[in-house]
Design a protein around this motif. Structure first.
Motif, PDB file in Angstrom:
ATOM      1  N   LEU A 135      -0.045   2.029   1.019  1.00 27.12           N
ATOM      2  CA  LEU A 135      -0.325   2.430  -0.709  1.00 27.12           C
ATOM      3  C   LEU A 135      -1.677   3.104  -0.453  1.00 27.12           C
ATOM      4  O   LEU A 135      -2.548   2.165  -1.204  1.00 27.12           O
ATOM      5  CB  LEU A 135       0.108   1.373  -1.843  1.00 27.12           C
ATOM      6  N   THR A 136      -1.464   4.490  -0.243  1.00 25.24           N
ATOM      7  CA  THR A 136      -2.822   4.763  -0.088  1.00 25.24           C
ATOM      8  C   THR A 136      -3.553   5.357  -1.674  1.00 25.24           C
ATOM      9  O   THR A 136      -4.950   6.289  -1.016  1.00 25.24           O
ATOM     10  CB  THR A 136      -2.707   6.189   0.902  1.00 25.24           C
ATOM     11  N   SER A 137      -2.789   5.611  -2.599  1.00 23.84           N
ATOM     12  CA  SER A 137      -3.353   6.115  -3.272  1.00 23.84           C
ATOM     13  C   SER A 137      -4.460   4.821  -4.229  1.00 23.84           C
ATOM     14  O   SER A 137      -4.814   5.107  -5.490  1.00 23.84           O
ATOM     15  CB  SER A 137      -2.128   6.738  -4.356  1.00 23.84           C
ATOM     16  N   LEU A 138      -4.387   3.837  -4.070  1.00 31.65           N
ATOM     17  CA  LEU A 138      -4.269   2.070  -4.832  1.00 31.65           C
ATOM     18  C   LEU A 138      -6.130   2.545  -4.890  1.00 31.65           C
ATOM     19  O   LEU A 138      -7.269   2.810  -3.782  1.00 31.65           O
ATOM     20  CB  LEU A 138      -4.255   0.929  -3.787  1.00 31.65           C
ATOM     21  N   LYS A 150      -4.970 -15.655   5.900  1.00 30.82           N
ATOM     22  CA  LYS A 150      -5.441 -14.406   7.513  1.00 30.82           C
ATOM     23  C   LYS A 150      -5.055 -12.977   6.921  1.00 30.82           C
ATOM     24  O   LYS A 150      -4.230 -13.200   6.327  1.00 30.82           O
ATOM     25  CB  LYS A 150      -5.038 -15.398   9.232  1.00 30.82           C
ATOM     26  N   LEU A 151      -6.564 -12.594   7.638  1.00 25.32           N
ATOM     27  CA  LEU A 151      -5.691 -11.333   7.174  1.00 25.32           C
ATOM     28  C   LEU A 151      -6.667 -10.254   8.087  1.00 25.32           C
ATOM     29  O   LEU A 151      -6.417  -8.657   8.332  1.00 25.32           O
ATOM     30  CB  LEU A 151      -7.316 -10.094   6.049  1.00 25.32           C
ATOM     31  N   GLN A 152      -6.007 -10.397   9.742  1.00 31.15           N
ATOM     32  CA  GLN A 152      -6.426 -10.281  10.616  1.00 31.15           C
ATOM     33  C   GLN A 152      -5.675  -9.149  10.918  1.00 31.15           C
ATOM     34  O   GLN A 152      -5.212  -8.407  11.877  1.00 31.15           O
ATOM     35  CB  GLN A 152      -6.348 -11.607  11.685  1.00 31.15           C
ATOM     36  N   ASP A 153      -4.143  -8.828  10.300  1.00 32.08           N
ATOM     37  CA  ASP A 153      -3.029  -7.867  10.599  1.00 32.08           C
ATOM     38  C   ASP A 153      -2.804  -7.216   9.610  1.00 32.08           C
ATOM     39  O   ASP A 153      -2.451  -6.412   9.511  1.00 32.08           O
ATOM     40  CB  ASP A 153      -1.765  -9.130  11.041  1.00 32.08           C
ATOM     41  N   ALA A 154      -3.932  -7.364   8.470  1.00 33.87           N
ATOM     42  CA  ALA A 154      -4.002  -6.467   7.879  1.00 33.87           C
ATOM     43  C   ALA A 154      -4.454  -5.237   7.698  1.00 33.87           C
ATOM     44  O   ALA A 154      -6.123  -5.153   8.659  1.00 33.87           O
ATOM     45  CB  ALA A 154      -4.697  -7.439   6.265  1.00 33.87           C
ATOM     46  N   THR A 155      -4.660  -3.815   7.525  1.00 40.77           N
ATOM     47  CA  THR A 155      -4.966  -2.956   8.189  1.00 40.77           C
ATOM     48  C   THR A 155      -5.832  -2.510   6.361  1.00 40.77           C
ATOM     49  O   THR A 155      -5.316  -1.370   5.650  1.00 40.77           O
ATOM     50  CB  THR A 155      -3.737  -1.958   8.062  1.00 40.77           C
ATOM     51  N   ILE A 156      -6.371  -3.331   5.747  1.00 44.30           N
ATOM     52  CA  ILE A 156      -7.175  -1.781   4.609  1.00 44.30           C
ATOM     53  C   ILE A 156      -7.630  -1.102   4.530  1.00 44.30           C
ATOM     54  O   ILE A 156      -7.865  -0.726   3.679  1.00 44.30           O
ATOM     55  CB  ILE A 156      -8.173  -3.314   3.887  1.00 44.30           C
ATOM     56  N   SER A 157      -8.032  -0.815   5.970  1.00 47.08           N
ATOM     57  CA  SER A 157      -8.493  -0.107   6.064  1.00 47.08           C
ATOM     58  C   SER A 157      -7.880   1.824   6.531  1.00 47.08           C
ATOM     59  O   SER A 157      -8.500   2.749   5.022  1.00 47.08           O
ATOM     60  CB  SER A 157      -9.243   0.780   8.268  1.00 47.08           C
ATOM     61  N   ASN A 158      -6.401   1.237   5.639  1.00 45.87           N
ATOM     62  CA  ASN A 158      -6.043   2.354   4.929  1.00 45.87           C
ATOM     63  C   ASN A 158      -6.059   3.103   3.967  1.00 45.87           C
ATOM     64  O   ASN A 158      -5.217   4.085   3.855  1.00 45.87           O
ATOM     65  CB  ASN A 158      -4.542   1.960   5.596  1.00 45.87           C
ATOM     66  N   LEU A 159      -6.634   2.076   3.314  1.00 48.12           N
ATOM     67  CA  LEU A 159      -6.737   1.826   1.834  1.00 48.12           C
ATOM     68  C   LEU A 159      -7.648   2.404   1.411  1.00 48.12           C
ATOM     69  O   LEU A 159      -8.867   2.611   0.456  1.00 48.12           O
ATOM     70  CB  LEU A 159      -6.331   0.679   0.340  1.00 48.12           C
ATOM     71  N   ILE A 160      -7.836   4.339   2.275  1.00 49.14           N
ATOM     72  CA  ILE A 160      -9.104   5.225   1.584  1.00 49.14           C
ATOM     73  C   ILE A 160      -9.540   5.595   0.418  1.00 49.14           C
ATOM     74  O   ILE A 160     -10.542   5.733   0.296  1.00 49.14           O
ATOM     75  CB  ILE A 160      -9.002   5.908   2.990  1.00 49.14           C
ATOM     76  N   ASN A 161      -8.947   5.758  -0.849  1.00 44.30           N
ATOM     77  CA  ASN A 161      -9.111   5.017  -2.032  1.00 44.30           C
ATOM     78  C   ASN A 161      -9.658   4.066  -2.861  1.00 44.30           C
ATOM     79  O   ASN A 161      -9.983   3.594  -3.966  1.00 44.30           O
ATOM     80  CB  ASN A 161      -7.928   6.722  -2.647  1.00 44.30           C
ATOM     81  N   LEU A 162      -9.531   3.212  -2.392  1.00 38.30           N
ATOM     82  CA  LEU A 162      -9.581   2.030  -2.573  1.00 38.30           C
ATOM     83  C   LEU A 162     -11.005   1.914  -3.329  1.00 38.30           C
ATOM     84  O   LEU A 162     -12.044   2.165  -2.814  1.00 38.30           O
ATOM     85  CB  LEU A 162      -9.277   0.404  -1.727  1.00 38.30           C
ATOM     86  N   ASN A 163     -11.396   1.379  -4.643  1.00 37.99           N
ATOM     87  CA  ASN A 163     -12.960   0.620  -5.416  1.00 37.99           C
ATOM     88  C   ASN A 163     -12.680  -0.313  -5.426  1.00 37.99           C
ATOM     89  O   ASN A 163     -13.836  -0.477  -5.191  1.00 37.99           O
ATOM     90  CB  ASN A 163     -12.858   2.285  -7.194  1.00 37.99           C
ATOM     91  N   THR A 164     -11.935  -1.001  -5.641  1.00 39.68           N
ATOM     92  CA  THR A 164     -11.806  -2.310  -5.991  1.00 39.68           C
ATOM     93  C   THR A 164     -11.350  -3.530  -5.429  1.00 39.68           C
ATOM     94  O   THR A 164      -9.819  -3.170  -5.174  1.00 39.68           O
ATOM     95  CB  THR A 164     -11.613  -2.576  -7.066  1.00 39.68           C
ATOM     96  N   LEU A 165     -11.558  -4.404  -4.034  1.00 43.06           N
ATOM     97  CA  LEU A 165     -10.963  -4.943  -3.107  1.00 43.06           C
ATOM     98  C   LEU A 165     -11.288  -6.523  -4.117  1.00 43.06           C
ATOM     99  O   LEU A 165     -12.177  -7.546  -4.117  1.00 43.06           O
ATOM    100  CB  LEU A 165     -11.118  -5.403  -2.089  1.00 43.06           C
TER     101      LEU A 165
END
Length: 317
Positions: A135-138, A150-165
């Motif tokens: 969901l790259t617009s997030l 765990k988040l080892q398999d999470a590709t948070i780096s795809n969320l290039i527009n993310l402002n708040t995590l």
């Protein structure tokens, strides 16, 4: 007269939906505090039947294509099926917090290319669905107060527009070190109240204004955590087992930053120059109870380690 008949007919369809009566309210007045305001309509399913709603009521938007906001918080939903939000290409805000969601089928978020705000906090998720990371617009993502291990398999780096995590209050013991590096718009990171023994590298996230890592299991803080920050930052790192920190972790913080730490923390400077830099900063520093701390009383030189007392402390020099 014809226009009135059409309007009434459409409202009846909305109320009944494709697979039963809709328990929610369709509103043209969208919430101004969420993305999608003024661009479409809102479906309000908050606290339906005193919170007894236990399924996603897809019939409420199956005949609508202008919905930009959906609020499903404070209900009893435990599972989200595939295509639960199909046909909503303009959806910008989706709030699913304070439910009992433990499983999400693959394809549940299919087609939500415009989604900017997703709140899944206060549920029972052990593992976020993999498609979440597409969901790259997030701009806002909250997974706080779940049971994520765990988040080892999470590709948070795809969320290039993310402002708040927000991943606070889960069961995380670690996160990938490079997890946040590609997120050039990242502004707020909430990792508090987990069991983290290490932190992700945030030196590339120069627009940070809030970072909470309090209440974890950190025995040592990294010497270099932040980069060339552009604005004052709120940094809370209290309630960790680590006693001492390196001055190098704090020096990137601009003047007027807000720091919360334990009242017995010692700050170790590499040399006199770094010590003077620390003392020149205009920071607001408090302990966990809100008492103002004087950093001068806690500043130590690494070249004088032998003068430190004999308590079992890891000196970050």
């Amino acid at each position: 007269m014809k226009e009135l008949f059409v309007l009434v007919f459409v409202q009846v369809l909305i109320a009944r939906g494709a697979s039963g009566e809709c328990p929610c309210t369709h509103r043209e007045d969208t919430d101004p505090f969420f993305p999608g305001h003024g661009e479409g309509s809102m479906v309000d399913c908050e606290f339906v039947n005193d919170g007894k709603l236990d399924v996603v009521p897809t019939q409420c938007w199956s005949l609508l294509d202008d919905v930009t906001q959906i609020f499903l918080d404070f209900n009893g939903i435990s599972h989200i099926d595939a295509n639960a939000f199909a046909g909503l290409p303009n959806l910008r805000s989706l709030v699913l917090s304070h439910n009992k969601i433990s499983t999400i089928s693959e394809g549940a978020f299919h087609g939500l290319e415009s989604l900017e705000h997703l709140d899944l906090s206060y549920n029972k998720l052990i593992q976020p669905p993999s498609e979440l990371w597409n969901l790259t617009s997030l701009r806002f993502l909250s997974l706080g107060k779940n049971e994520i291990i765990k988040l080892q398999d999470a590709t948070i780096s795809n969320l290039i527009n993310l402002n708040t995590l927000d991943i606070h209050w889960n069961h995380l013991t670690g996160v990938p070190k490079a997890m946040l590096q590609p997120l050039s718009h990242l502004n707020k990171v909430y990792l508090h109240w987990n069991m983290l023994t290490s932190l992700p590298d945030m030196r590339a996230n120069v627009h940070l204004t809030e970072v909470y890592v309090k209440g974890n299991a950190l025995l040592m803080f990294p010497k270099h955590l932040f980069g060339n920050l552009t604005k004052p930052m709120t940094y809370h790192f209290s309630d960790n087992p680590a006693f001492d920190i390196s001055a190098s972790m704090l020096t990137p913080l601009p003047d007027f930053s807000h720091i919360k730490m334990e009242d017995d923390v010692l700050v170790w400077a590499n040399d006199v120059e770094e010590m003077e830099l620390i003392l020149s900063k205009h920071w607001n520093i408090i302990d966990g109870l809100g008492n103002i701390l004087n950093l001068k009383d806690r500043l130590m030189l690494c070249t004088r380690k032998e003068t430190k007392d004999s308590r079992n402390r890891v000196i970050p020099c």
